[in-house]
Enzyme design. Structure first.
Site, PDB file in Angstrom:
ATOM      1  N   GLU A 280      12.622 -60.225  39.539  1.00  0.00           N
ATOM      2  CA  GLU A 280      12.756 -61.599  40.029  1.00  0.00           C
ATOM      3  C   GLU A 280      14.191 -62.097  39.801  1.00  0.00           C
ATOM      4  O   GLU A 280      14.772 -61.905  38.726  1.00  0.00           O
ATOM      5  CB  GLU A 280      11.766 -62.485  39.268  1.00  0.00           C
ATOM      6  CG  GLU A 280      11.871 -63.968  39.564  1.00  0.00           C
ATOM      7  CD  GLU A 280      11.016 -64.793  38.627  1.00  0.00           C
ATOM      8  OE1 GLU A 280      10.772 -65.972  38.936  1.00  0.00           O
ATOM      9  OE2 GLU A 280      10.583 -64.252  37.579  1.00  0.00           O
ATOM     10  N   LYS A 340       8.051 -67.577  46.818  1.00  0.00           N
ATOM     11  CA  LYS A 340       7.037 -67.840  45.801  1.00  0.00           C
ATOM     12  C   LYS A 340       6.262 -69.095  46.164  1.00  0.00           C
ATOM     13  O   LYS A 340       6.827 -70.158  46.413  1.00  0.00           O
ATOM     14  CB  LYS A 340       7.693 -67.995  44.431  1.00  0.00           C
ATOM     15  CG  LYS A 340       6.699 -68.075  43.281  1.00  0.00           C
ATOM     16  CD  LYS A 340       7.410 -68.088  41.934  1.00  0.00           C
ATOM     17  CE  LYS A 340       6.407 -68.076  40.785  1.00  0.00           C
ATOM     18  NZ  LYS A 340       7.076 -68.131  39.472  1.00  0.00           N
ATOM     19  N   CYS A 390       6.544 -63.205  39.529  1.00  0.00           N
ATOM     20  CA  CYS A 390       6.299 -63.641  38.155  1.00  0.00           C
ATOM     21  C   CYS A 390       4.833 -63.965  37.936  1.00  0.00           C
ATOM     22  O   CYS A 390       3.968 -63.130  38.173  1.00  0.00           O
ATOM     23  CB  CYS A 390       7.209 -64.818  37.793  1.00  0.00           C
ATOM     24  SG  CYS A 390       7.382 -65.043  36.003  1.00  0.00           S
TER      25      CYS A 390
END
Length: 528
Positions: A280, A340, A390
């Site tokens: 990430e 995300k 994540c």
């Protein structure tokens, strides 16, 4: 003549008489909840969790008031949450630069909030027991497990959710893991409660029936582990998963930017592979702010070697509009980005009224835009790879939603993470457990590329086939084959878990009605 009781009743505990639990009992409840930490990795003593929850069920099952049960459940949930997420203290003090006292206050307030879900589980269950006049067995084997599971499910979506340390995650290698493809991690939480209830019932007359139920639940879970819910598909692909081990205090510092870019450029282009994945925000700058020819050189490498490069980096879409994204650079230049969608409160989006708090912590990229809930996977040869970033992989229902609704469902999952915010704590091994549950629920292999751990390959049956040492820099080379097919959890999502809970509550209600009728007949016979 004295008659034998038709239903065992738990002995009364003086500490629980009245409406308020003693401070000593609340302190013990906090400790009992905190022992749940031992059940998760890196310790992994999963049977401890049964004992911890059995303590709560025993206290709540003693005929206590709703108020008392709620307070005991709150204290238990507080201890469970603080123990499971204590690593947030590292983030708040070391990287958000909050004073230690303020960080303790923040962690305490978070624990008190999370404890409300334990209060819900105990308080609502006790209210139902009194409303339905339930016998002990129906209460601890049916109602309490359901309210416990529902409380964990609620914790996963209320105020965007924070389901870390949900009880099912401790059982990634235990017999209960066999239920994951059917009812998911929250359904496993219900079954954890059933086993805890069985332990409570060992103190009652029906102890042997409880032993039989306990053995049956565990044995069925072990048997389900042998079922193949999905099938291997396509040809294996070669993957290179990068672990740069960039210190968090250097990552967004301009002084170190050139070294970071050079390191990842070297790691990416060191050798070809069908898929090369970075962690990430491995590239911690917007493309507009990168050196000239940086991305173009990666495109040339991809074209010349046939490698698809999955690169974590932020993308700027306009003034103050940016996303935490993954960009795929492939041999056939066609733009792919994954944004995300499930953002971290305070870290990636600012809840209304809390800008002052996030400004105090001074976190980079703390007000990102959300990605769409349904995003397409990208192709690597004949495999389809669905990214998540994540802690998005904590939300199994959202991954199942994408697999269920995609025109072409992914054949493997890719998690790119950076847990360096939390230091050398239990966060990394716990996150690895979470990824294992996603593979069990979906029957899909998971690739993990992280900054300092856990960079790993997990097969579609939840087995860790390869993993890099934590807190080191390195490259994991592997060959992975995807899977196709739909597990029941993918098809139903939370509906499967909620259906299980509804059936158990119906069983409790019917048991309570039969028990009340029996008691009424007994009373009428005694009066006559």
């Amino acid at each position: 003549m004295l008659r034998r009781r038709t239903q065992p009743v738990m002995a009364s505990d003086p500490a629980l008489r009245g409406t308020r639990p003693s401070l000593l009992l609340l302190a013990v409840a906090v400790l009992a909840g905190g022992t749940s930490l031992l059940s998760f990795q890196p310790i992994g003593w999963w049977p401890v969790q049964f004992l911890s929850l059995a303590w709560l069920f025993y206290q709540v099952g003693m005929g206590t008031s709703v108020k008392r049960a709620t307070l005991v459940g709150w204290a238990f949930g507080f201890g469970w949450s603080v123990a499971g997420m204590h690593w947030l203290y590292i983030f708040m003090t070391r990287f958000a630069h909050l004073p230690a006292a303020l960080a303790v206050v923040g962690l305490t307030l978070l624990g008190l909030y999370m404890g409300l879900f334990g209060a819900f589980a105990a308080g609502v269950a006790t209210w139902i027991r009194k409303r339905w006049s339930l016998p002990v067995a129906a209460f601890v084997l049916l109602v309490l497990p359901v309210t416990w599971g529902v409380s964990e499910w609620m914790r996963g979506w209320v105020f965007t959710g924070f389901p870390w340390a949900s009880s099912g995650y401790a059982h990634d290698t235990a017999p209960l893991a066999g239920y994951a493809p059917l009812i998911g991690v929250y359904g496993m939480g219900i079954l954890v409660g059933v086993i805890a209830g069985c332990l409570v019932m060992l103190t009652q007359r029906a102890r042997w029936q409880s032993v039989g139920l306990l053995v049956a639940v565990l044995a069925a879970g072990a048997g389900l582990r042998t079922v193949e819910w999905t099938q291997l598909t396509g040809q294996p692909i070669t993957v290179r998963l990068l672990q740069g081990n960039i210190p968090q205090d250097q990552k967004f510092d301009e002084v170190f930017l050139a070294n970071i870019l050079e390191r990842y450029h070297g790691l990416i282009t060191a050798a070809p592979a069908d898929l090369v994945a970075t962690p990430e925000t491995a590239i911690p700058r917007f493309p507009q702010n990168l050196p000239p020819d940086y991305l173009e050189s990666l495109q040339r490498f991809s074209t010349s070697t046939g490698s698809t490069l999955a690169i974590g980096m932020p993308l700027l879409d306009g003034p103050n509009q940016y996303a935490n994204s993954l960009v795929a650079i492939s041999p056939q230049p066609r733009p792919y980005r994954y944004d995300k969608a499930h953002l971290v409160p305070f870290g990636e989006f600012i809840p209304p009224g809390f800008r002052w708090f996030t400004d105090m912590m001074n976190i980079p990229l703390s007000d990102a835009t959300r990605g769409a809930p349904l995003q397409a996977p990208f192709a690597v040869k004949d495999q389809l790879v669905l990214p998540n970033i994540c802690y998005e992989d904590v939300f199994g229902e959202e991954i199942a939603y994408q697999l269920r609704n995609a025109p072409r469902p992914a054949t493997m999952l890719l998690n790119v993470s950076n847990l360096s915010w939390y230091g050398q704590t239990v966060a990394i091994p716990q996150h690895l457990q979470i990824s294992r549950l996603r593979t069990l629920e979906t029957g899909r292999p998971m690739l993990r590329s992280t900054n300092d751990g856990a960079t790993a390959v997990i097969d579609h049956r939840g087995n860790i086939t390869q993993v890099l040492p934590f807190y080191t820099d390195g490259v994991l080379n592997a060959t992975v084959r995807g899977t196709t097919g739909m597990t029941p959890f993918i098809r139903l999502g939370s509906a499967a878990f909620l259906l299980l809970g509804a059936v158990m509550l119906l069983g409790a209600w019917l048991t309570g009605r039969r028990y009340r009728n029996h008691q009424a007949k007994y009373q009428a016979k005694s009066n006559s």
